[in-house]
Scaffold this active site. Sequence first.
Site, PDB file in Angstrom:
ATOM      1  N   HIS A  79     -23.603  17.540  49.128  1.00  0.00           N
ATOM      2  CA  HIS A  79     -22.199  17.489  49.548  1.00  0.00           C
ATOM      3  C   HIS A  79     -22.068  18.174  50.895  1.00  0.00           C
ATOM      4  O   HIS A  79     -22.358  19.346  51.033  1.00  0.00           O
ATOM      5  CB  HIS A  79     -21.302  18.170  48.511  1.00  0.00           C
ATOM      6  N   TRP A  80     -21.633  17.447  51.919  1.00  0.00           N
ATOM      7  CA  TRP A  80     -21.586  17.956  53.291  1.00  0.00           C
ATOM      8  C   TRP A  80     -20.273  18.629  53.638  1.00  0.00           C
ATOM      9  O   TRP A  80     -20.108  19.139  54.725  1.00  0.00           O
ATOM     10  CB  TRP A  80     -21.835  16.818  54.273  1.00  0.00           C
ATOM     11  N   ASP A  81     -19.308  18.635  52.736  1.00  0.00           N
ATOM     12  CA  ASP A  81     -17.986  19.156  53.065  1.00  0.00           C
ATOM     13  C   ASP A  81     -17.927  20.668  52.921  1.00  0.00           C
ATOM     14  O   ASP A  81     -18.260  21.235  51.938  1.00  0.00           O
ATOM     15  CB  ASP A  81     -16.946  18.489  52.162  1.00  0.00           C
TER      16      ASP A  81
END
Length: 77
Positions: A75-77
């Site tokens: 997850h890049w957020d």
Amino acid sequence: MTLVNSAPACPNVLQLLEWFDSPAHYSMILERPVPCQDLQSFCDENGCLDESLAKKVLLQLITALKHCESRGVLHWD
């Protein structure tokens, strides 16, 4: 989202209800549990979190991230 939502589900990850593919983008329809609020809005309304509440929020976050990682999703957020 399909990998992350496959059984067994994680209560700290929103469920994917439907998705649509178009030439320019994907559209995802996610569940919105009641009550539901993003962390920024929660902090804006309540001010700084005390240590106990911050611990609960971080535990939810870490549980969700570990679940995603266990499914091979970053997850890049």
